[in-house]
Motif scaffolding. Structure first.
Motif, short mmCIF file in Angstrom:
data_model
loop_
_atom_site.label_atom_id
_atom_site.label_comp_id
_atom_site.label_asym_id
_atom_site.label_seq_id
_atom_site.Cartn_x
_atom_site.Cartn_y
_atom_site.Cartn_z
N VAL A 297 0.85 -1.20 0.00
CA VAL A 297 0.00 0.00 0.00
C VAL A 297 0.88 1.25 0.00
O VAL A 297 1.62 1.50 0.96
N ALA A 298 0.82 2.02 -1.06
CA ALA A 298 1.56 3.28 -1.13
C ALA A 298 0.86 4.34 -0.28
O ALA A 298 -0.37 4.29 -0.11
N ASP A 299 1.62 5.28 0.23
CA ASP A 299 1.03 6.33 1.06
C ASP A 299 -0.07 7.07 0.31
O ASP A 299 -1.09 7.45 0.90
N ALA B 33 -9.73 0.30 7.36
CA ALA B 33 -10.21 0.12 5.98
C ALA B 33 -10.45 -1.35 5.68
O ALA B 33 -11.49 -1.73 5.11
N LEU B 34 -9.49 -2.21 6.07
CA LEU B 34 -9.64 -3.64 5.81
C LEU B 34 -10.85 -4.21 6.55
O LEU B 34 -11.61 -5.01 6.00
N LEU C 238 -8.15 -18.11 4.78
CA LEU C 238 -7.16 -17.06 4.92
C LEU C 238 -7.10 -16.33 3.58
O LEU C 238 -6.61 -16.87 2.60
N LEU C 239 -7.61 -15.11 3.56
CA LEU C 239 -7.79 -14.38 2.33
C LEU C 239 -6.76 -13.25 2.23
O LEU C 239 -6.76 -12.33 3.04
N MET C 240 -5.88 -13.32 1.23
CA MET C 240 -4.93 -12.25 0.98
C MET C 240 -5.65 -11.14 0.23
O MET C 240 -6.24 -11.37 -0.83
N ARG C 241 -5.60 -9.92 0.77
CA ARG C 241 -6.34 -8.81 0.19
C ARG C 241 -5.45 -7.63 -0.09
O ARG C 241 -4.36 -7.50 0.46
N ARG C 242 -5.96 -6.73 -0.94
CA ARG C 242 -5.36 -5.44 -1.20
C ARG C 242 -6.44 -4.38 -0.96
O ARG C 242 -7.62 -4.68 -1.06
#
Length: 204
Positions: free
Chosen positions: A15-17, A52-53, A195-199
């Motif tokens: 995650v970029a600033d 946010a997540l 186990l879910l990898m998220r963005r």
């Protein structure tokens, strides 16, 4: 009756600033005040990414837009959800760059993640954090096995604390290369949690 749960996991290094600014608008007034009080940039990032997540996970669970999920701050406790007619279980955790949340429509949850770090003085930490018998058992293990066992015990203990139960009906360790992940639930789970990898952009 068995329950179901899912764990959402996000690597903050992805995650970029510049990506974070829109998510600050999702925060409620009390959350925004707390966010502004953090002095350490890493902790501030962890807080915003976590909220946010969590909103993304709860929004999917409840079938509502993530931006509309309202959370209420509770000093010294996890946030509470303001959503009429629904009381899902959820828990947040962060360690290093990693942020995670667990959600369930059916049971209360306690989640903890810990970055695996074998360079720490695990023997001293075990003596401070665990019962003497547990610390002694860890000391008898080979170094590599001791690190894995220490973090497994540590994260399980923290997850039980978040759940508010010394002995949870279900307390599971989830496999991950960089993390120790423990999830405890007030009710037995029908299956190991996904186990879910998220963005933050919503891509899995």
């Amino acid at each position: 009756m068995a329950a179901h749960a899912a764990v959402w996991l996000l690597d903050g290094r992805s995650v970029a600033d510049a990506q974070l600014a829109p998510y600050a608008a999702w925060l409620g007034r009390e959350e925004a005040l707390r966010y502004a009080r953090f002095l350490r940039p890493l902790r501030q990032r962890q807080f915003l990414i976590g909220r946010a997540l969590l909103r993304l996970a709860l929004g999917e669970l409840l079938g509502v837009p993530a931006a509309g999920v309202r959370l209420r701050e509770r000093p010294g406790q996890a946030p509470a959800l303001d959503f009429p007619g629904a009381a899902p279980g959820f828990s947040l955790s962060h360690s290093g760059p990693w942020v995670a949340c667990a959600v369930s429509a059916e049971t209360a949850l306690g989640l903890d993640i810990e970055v695996l770090d074998a360079t720490r003085d695990l023997a001293a930490l075990a003596e401070q954090a665990f019962e003497p018998a547990v610390a002694a058992a860890l000391a008898q293990l080979p170094a590599q096995a001791r690190a894995a066992a220490f973090y497994r015990e540590w994260s399980a203990q923290e997850a039980r604390y978040k759940l508010g139960a010394c002995a949870a009906p279900a307390c599971l360790s989830l496999p991950h290369a960089e993390l120790s992940i423990a999830l405890c639930s007030a009710r037995p789970l029908a299956a190991p949690p996904a186990l879910l990898m998220r963005r933050l952009d919503g891509d899995a």
